[in-house]
Design a protein around this motif. Sequence first.
Motif, PDB file in Angstrom:
ATOM      1  N   SER A   1       0.863  -1.175   0.000  1.00  0.00           N
ATOM      2  CA  SER A   1       0.000   0.000   0.000  1.00  0.00           C
ATOM      3  C   SER A   1       0.903   1.229   0.000  1.00  0.00           C
ATOM      4  O   SER A   1       2.048   1.177   0.469  1.00  0.00           O
ATOM      5  N   ASP A   2       0.379   2.312  -0.538  1.00  0.00           N
ATOM      6  CA  ASP A   2       1.188   3.508  -0.709  1.00  0.00           C
ATOM      7  C   ASP A   2       1.846   4.016   0.572  1.00  0.00           C
ATOM      8  O   ASP A   2       3.064   4.220   0.605  1.00  0.00           O
TER       9      ASP A   2
ATOM     10  N   ALA B   1      -0.948  -4.223   5.161  1.00  0.00           N
ATOM     11  CA  ALA B   1      -1.190  -3.052   4.336  1.00  0.00           C
ATOM     12  C   ALA B   1      -1.425  -1.790   5.162  1.00  0.00           C
ATOM     13  O   ALA B   1      -1.548  -0.702   4.622  1.00  0.00           O
TER      14      ALA B   1
END
Lengths: 285, 373
Positions: free
Chosen positions: B276-277, B370
């Motif tokens: 995830s970013d 995440a």
Amino acid sequence: METVNPIERVLRGVAITLVILFFMFPILWIVLMSFQTNETILRMPPSVVFTPTIENYQALITGKLETSAGILEIAFMKNLFNSFFLSTASVAIGLVLGVPAAYAFARLKFKGSEDIAFTLLSFRFAPPLLVLLPLTIYFQQLGLANTYGGLIWVYQLIVLPLILWIVRGYFEDIPADVEYAYRIAGHSWGATFRKIALPLAGPGIAAAALLAFIFAWNNFVFALVLASADKQPVTVGALAFVTASGIQYGQIAAGIVLSIAPTFALALYAQRYLVEGLSLGAVKG
Amino acid sequence: MTVQLSLKAVDKFYGPISKGVHAVKNINMDIHKGEIIALLGSSGCGKTSTLRMVAGFEDTSRGTITLAGREIHRLPPVKRNVAMAFEGYSLYPTVTVRENIAFALKAARLPEAEVAAKVTEVAEMLEITDILDRYPTSISGGQQQRASLARALVRDADLHLLDEPMGQLEPQLRTLLRGRIKHYIKERGLTAILVTHDQTEANAMADRIAVMEGGVLQQFASPEEIKEAPANLFTGTFVGEPPMNVFPATVTEAGGMIHLDLQGGLDLKYPVSEFSDPVRKAMVASRQIVLGVRPYAVHRSDQGAPAQVVANQWLGDQTHIAASFAGGAIVLVEHDFADVVLGQDIRVQLKPEDLHVFDAKTGQALSHGAELA
Ligand SMILES: Nc1ncnc2c1ncn2[C@@H]1O[C@H](COP(=O)(O)OP(=O)(O)O)[C@@H](O)[C@H]1O
Ligand SMILES: [Mg+2]
């Protein structure tokens, strides 16, 4: 299990018998002497065969000592009472003061507590003769010389450190958490001392009291200097048998028998406390 | 939810403040009414010290303790209304087990019939009815421990402190009593702190677990959260059986790939899209990280990195395989009998969603799967 072979057992028995004979012989001899007259005691060679007499005891109990120079008044029974009274009162006061103090020293580690406890113990190191002279002067000025109160006070020098140090050890052996458990269950500090600490240290306190009693009973020097005839304990009173016309061995022996009888009986009776006291460690863990 | 017990900036020094042994360091904790809290940590981490400050047997060197709205840290134990089961049992040796249990109830002047009923109830719960009239010195350690526990649980106090209350019991009994004690506490709405170094016990009994180490409260959260999102490297490796695998790694991002350089020259590559970013950014920013992965999240897979089996244990219901990996070792748990032999080359896969990432310098968690930590 250890198996003891018969020869070892016999040898052990013999050894123990020898030790007992060695230690008991003087006492046995004194008991024998107390039933003899001066003539049979002093004959040469000494013998264990004699016709027993109770006149020594009679003389002590009636307080009339017959010597070749006439009848001498002795205060042996009074002395015995004095010994009893002085020792009991000293130990009682020693317990009242010493047991709470011992508890404080065991539980509250405050600044200087070790020093104070040690100072109290150090009274036992000083030879009594060192303090006697100043003490005599003070006592005369304070009017304490030749009073029961004064003697009991001085006896605290003997009994207080003893009680304090022995009982403190017993208190320290009680796990603090047992007391905490009682306190957290809704009991005050004082109730915990009475209901938990005192009963658990009971055998130790009894042992300390017994020892203190014997020490107080056996004291000689303080009583010799600070008390006159009517306040003297037996240890000092026995000097009366050393008369101008000779030493009354028979009466001295009877006096010794009578004076050790109470402590002896007490020690026998308290034996189980001493044993219990020593096994207090079972409380731990 | 009302706060029952509150510790604010609590410190414990044995000896002079700042100079003595610093056993408890700046603990802050709010415990709600009716909660069971497990204080979990290795031996010597300050669990007992914390309890004893709350109970009033040790003074609170710094900070405040509030119980049921009253500031208690300067009160004597008798005024705190706290019940405690001691680590060393500490039963009164001169009275029977029954009297030991009844002492506090009698001190509170409860009617005799009520005392008897309460004692019987708690004794039945802890399976000690047959020894009620014996003396503490004549019963076994496990029985003494249960008697001591009964003495605490029988009370109706504002707080129950249980210091390793089941350490001496056999496993079967422990499992049985865990459930019963929890039920007993919950049924009465009591608030309890349970000290333990057994994480199974902590997980089974507690609503929340306080993990301690070196006198510091490492994490205070529900058992699930501690397992899913350990706050730092210590909690991550301390809680969980077998322990979490950890590997120091260097993070770089190049050509749309995330590279995790592990020791032993192992380079794990993941497409950027697998992270995830925010997690990717945090990892790259931190650069030096420690990767954590739970043994049951490690899988054998042909796409995985090479490892060599060094141990294989079948425990009757699961297999623990240890393999040399990335200059160290990795442990994986499989739920079937695993047919691998010593020395066998296997491949293991670490999936991004199973990774716990910790900052190498501070040990603080950066991300769990995440999610950012
Ligand atoms: N009475 C004490 N005096 C000095 N240090 C202590 C005392 N009690 C505990 N400690 C120290 O404090 C630390 C925490 O101990 P404790 O609270 O008993 O740990 P735990 O219960 O988690 O095993 C340990 O390092 C221990 O040695
Ligand atoms: Mg502990």
